[in-house]
Design a protein around this motif. Structure first.
Motif, short mmCIF file in Angstrom:
data_model
loop_
_atom_site.label_atom_id
_atom_site.label_comp_id
_atom_site.label_asym_id
_atom_site.label_seq_id
_atom_site.Cartn_x
_atom_site.Cartn_y
_atom_site.Cartn_z
N ARG A 179 0.85 -1.20 0.00
CA ARG A 179 0.00 0.00 0.00
C ARG A 179 0.88 1.25 0.00
O ARG A 179 2.10 1.16 0.02
CB ARG A 179 -0.95 -0.05 1.20
N ILE A 180 0.23 2.39 -0.01
CA ILE A 180 0.95 3.65 -0.20
C ILE A 180 0.79 4.54 1.03
O ILE A 180 -0.31 4.69 1.55
CB ILE A 180 0.36 4.39 -1.43
N GLY A 181 1.91 5.12 1.47
CA GLY A 181 1.84 6.16 2.49
C GLY A 181 1.74 5.68 3.92
O GLY A 181 1.49 6.47 4.84
N CYS A 182 1.94 4.37 4.16
CA CYS A 182 1.87 3.84 5.53
C CYS A 182 3.05 4.38 6.35
O CYS A 182 4.11 4.69 5.82
CB CYS A 182 2.00 2.32 5.54
N MET A 183 2.86 4.41 7.67
CA MET A 183 3.94 4.79 8.58
C MET A 183 5.16 3.90 8.37
O MET A 183 6.29 4.37 8.36
CB MET A 183 3.41 4.67 10.01
N GLU A 184 4.92 2.61 8.19
CA GLU A 184 6.02 1.65 8.00
C GLU A 184 6.82 1.90 6.72
O GLU A 184 7.99 1.53 6.63
CB GLU A 184 5.44 0.22 8.01
N ALA A 185 6.19 2.54 5.75
CA ALA A 185 6.89 2.86 4.49
C ALA A 185 8.03 3.83 4.74
O ALA A 185 8.96 3.95 3.94
CB ALA A 185 5.91 3.44 3.48
N TYR A 186 7.97 4.55 5.87
CA TYR A 186 9.02 5.50 6.25
C TYR A 186 9.86 5.01 7.42
O TYR A 186 11.04 5.33 7.53
CB TYR A 186 8.38 6.86 6.62
N ALA A 187 9.22 4.26 8.32
CA ALA A 187 9.88 3.94 9.58
C ALA A 187 10.32 2.49 9.74
O ALA A 187 11.15 2.20 10.59
CB ALA A 187 8.96 4.32 10.76
N GLY A 188 9.79 1.57 8.94
CA GLY A 188 10.20 0.17 9.09
C GLY A 188 11.66 0.00 8.66
O GLY A 188 12.11 0.65 7.71
N ARG A 189 12.39 -0.84 9.37
CA ARG A 189 13.80 -1.05 9.04
C ARG A 189 13.97 -1.49 7.58
O ARG A 189 14.89 -1.06 6.89
CB ARG A 189 14.40 -2.11 9.98
N LYS A 190 13.06 -2.34 7.12
CA LYS A 190 13.13 -2.83 5.75
C LYS A 190 12.95 -1.68 4.75
O LYS A 190 13.70 -1.56 3.79
CB LYS A 190 12.01 -3.87 5.55
N ALA A 191 11.97 -0.84 5.00
CA ALA A 191 11.71 0.30 4.10
C ALA A 191 12.85 1.31 4.17
O ALA A 191 13.23 1.91 3.16
CB ALA A 191 10.38 0.96 4.48
N MET A 192 13.42 1.48 5.38
CA MET A 192 14.56 2.41 5.52
C MET A 192 15.75 1.91 4.71
O MET A 192 16.45 2.69 4.07
CB MET A 192 14.95 2.54 7.00
N GLU A 193 15.92 0.60 4.71
CA GLU A 193 17.03 0.02 3.94
C GLU A 193 16.81 0.21 2.44
O GLU A 193 17.74 0.55 1.70
CB GLU A 193 17.17 -1.48 4.28
#
Ligand SMILES: [Zn+2]
Length: 319
Positions: A179-193
């Motif tokens: 999905r688009i724009g989730c908190m995890e898209a910015y803060a999850g370790r995987k997304a940060m990587e």
């Protein structure tokens, strides 16, 4: 003597504890989560994690009376299955985890959601003991949330607490969930990587991937992020700042809805960044809090890294 096992199955690591009836930790272990293979390989690593914890505790296998497991994905304790554990390798379908572990240990197995057991552990034994209503925020590979409202775990229809998928930006970044724009898209370790790789590939300088190679890792662990920040790495700092911004907006929104007394921050990244994470979260939440004159207490998870495994053991050691 009755001894209980607890396993915290994470996207990055598998942690296990062996506890006694008073929930005292007698031994523990920590193994990397297999990045390839499938549920069967992950299950073997989980069995190994308990064996190592038993050894660490000096407890013979015969004293292990039951094992609790905190797992990501959709957990059905009655059926003993875990479905769609997406942060784990090739775990899209339904896997009979309870049956496999039960056969390996010849003991009853209890399964529950990883974040819920960690939240319950902080509520029963950790930082949230003085409160009746809390929100647990577990910042790791993804961002998980656990809710205890008026003393009771709130599971909704089984899927409550998915705070990582609160929308913090309409039309924003792509989340690992698709999905688009989730908190995890910015803060999850995987997304940060993913973001760090994208910017590094475009030619931006960072020590992140150099540190990863030096330490023989195949992913940017919380420890690598922490070290890069201590090196004054600009790219790492920008990505972590963006994560704090997203966490502040998402967690404050949840607090506006629920008015919990306390927010407990844990998870692999949260624990590693420690008091800085706690203070930055409180600071980033403040502008978004509707009742800004009485913010909730923001606390570090007190059981630390082992909280999830201790919470899993509580599933079977509670009586
Ligand atoms: Zn998402």
């Amino acid at each position: 003597m009755a001894r209980y096992g607890g396993i915290d199955l994470g996207g990055t690591k598998i942690q296990a504890v062996v506890v006694d009836e008073a929930h005292e930790v007698l031994g523990s272990s920590r193994l990397p989560t297999p990045t390839t293979g499938g549920p069967a390989d992950v299950t073997l690593a989980m069995i190994e994690s308990i064996n190592v914890a038993l050894e660490d505790a000096g407890v013979p296998r015969s004293e292990l009376v039951a094992v609790g497991v905190g797992s990501p994905g959709v957990v059905d304790d009655a059926a003993g299955t875990v479905t769609s554990a997406r942060n784990l390798p090739d775990w899209e379908g339904t896997y009979p985890l309870g049956e496999k572990l039960g056969a390996a240990f010849d003991a009853p197995i209890a399964l529950s959601n990883d974040v819920n057991v960690a939240t319950q552990a902080e509520f029963d034994l950790g930082a949230a003991k003085p409160f009746r209503s809390i929100l647990g925020v577990f910042w790791g590979t993804g961002v998980g949330g656990g809710l205890i409202l008026d003393g009771k775990l709130w599971e909704g229809r089984g899927g409550a607490g998915e705070i990582g998928h609160m929308v913090v930006k309409k039309g924003g970044a792509q989340c690992p969930c698709g999905r688009i724009g989730c908190m995890e898209a910015y803060a999850g370790r995987k997304a940060m990587e993913t973001e760090a790789r994208r910017r590094h590939d475009k030619g931006e300088k960072t020590v992140l991937f150099k540190l990863m190679k030096e330490r023989g890792r195949d992913r940017l662990t919380a420890g690598i992020w922490d070290r890069a920040l201590k090196h004054g790495d600009k790219l790492a700092q920008e990505i972590v700042d963006r994560a704090y911004g997203a966490l502040g907006a998402g967690v404050a929104s949840a607090v506006n809805l629920l008015d919990v007394e306390a927010v407990v921050i844990g998870g692999g990244v949260g624990i590693k960044l420690g008091e800085t994470a706690r203070d930055r979260l409180a600071e980033e939440m403040q502008p978004h809090l509707f009742n800004d004159d009485r913010p909730p207490a923001v606390l570090m998870a007190e059981l630390g890294d082992l909280g999830g495994a201790i919470g899993a053991a509580l599933l079977v050691a509670r009586a």
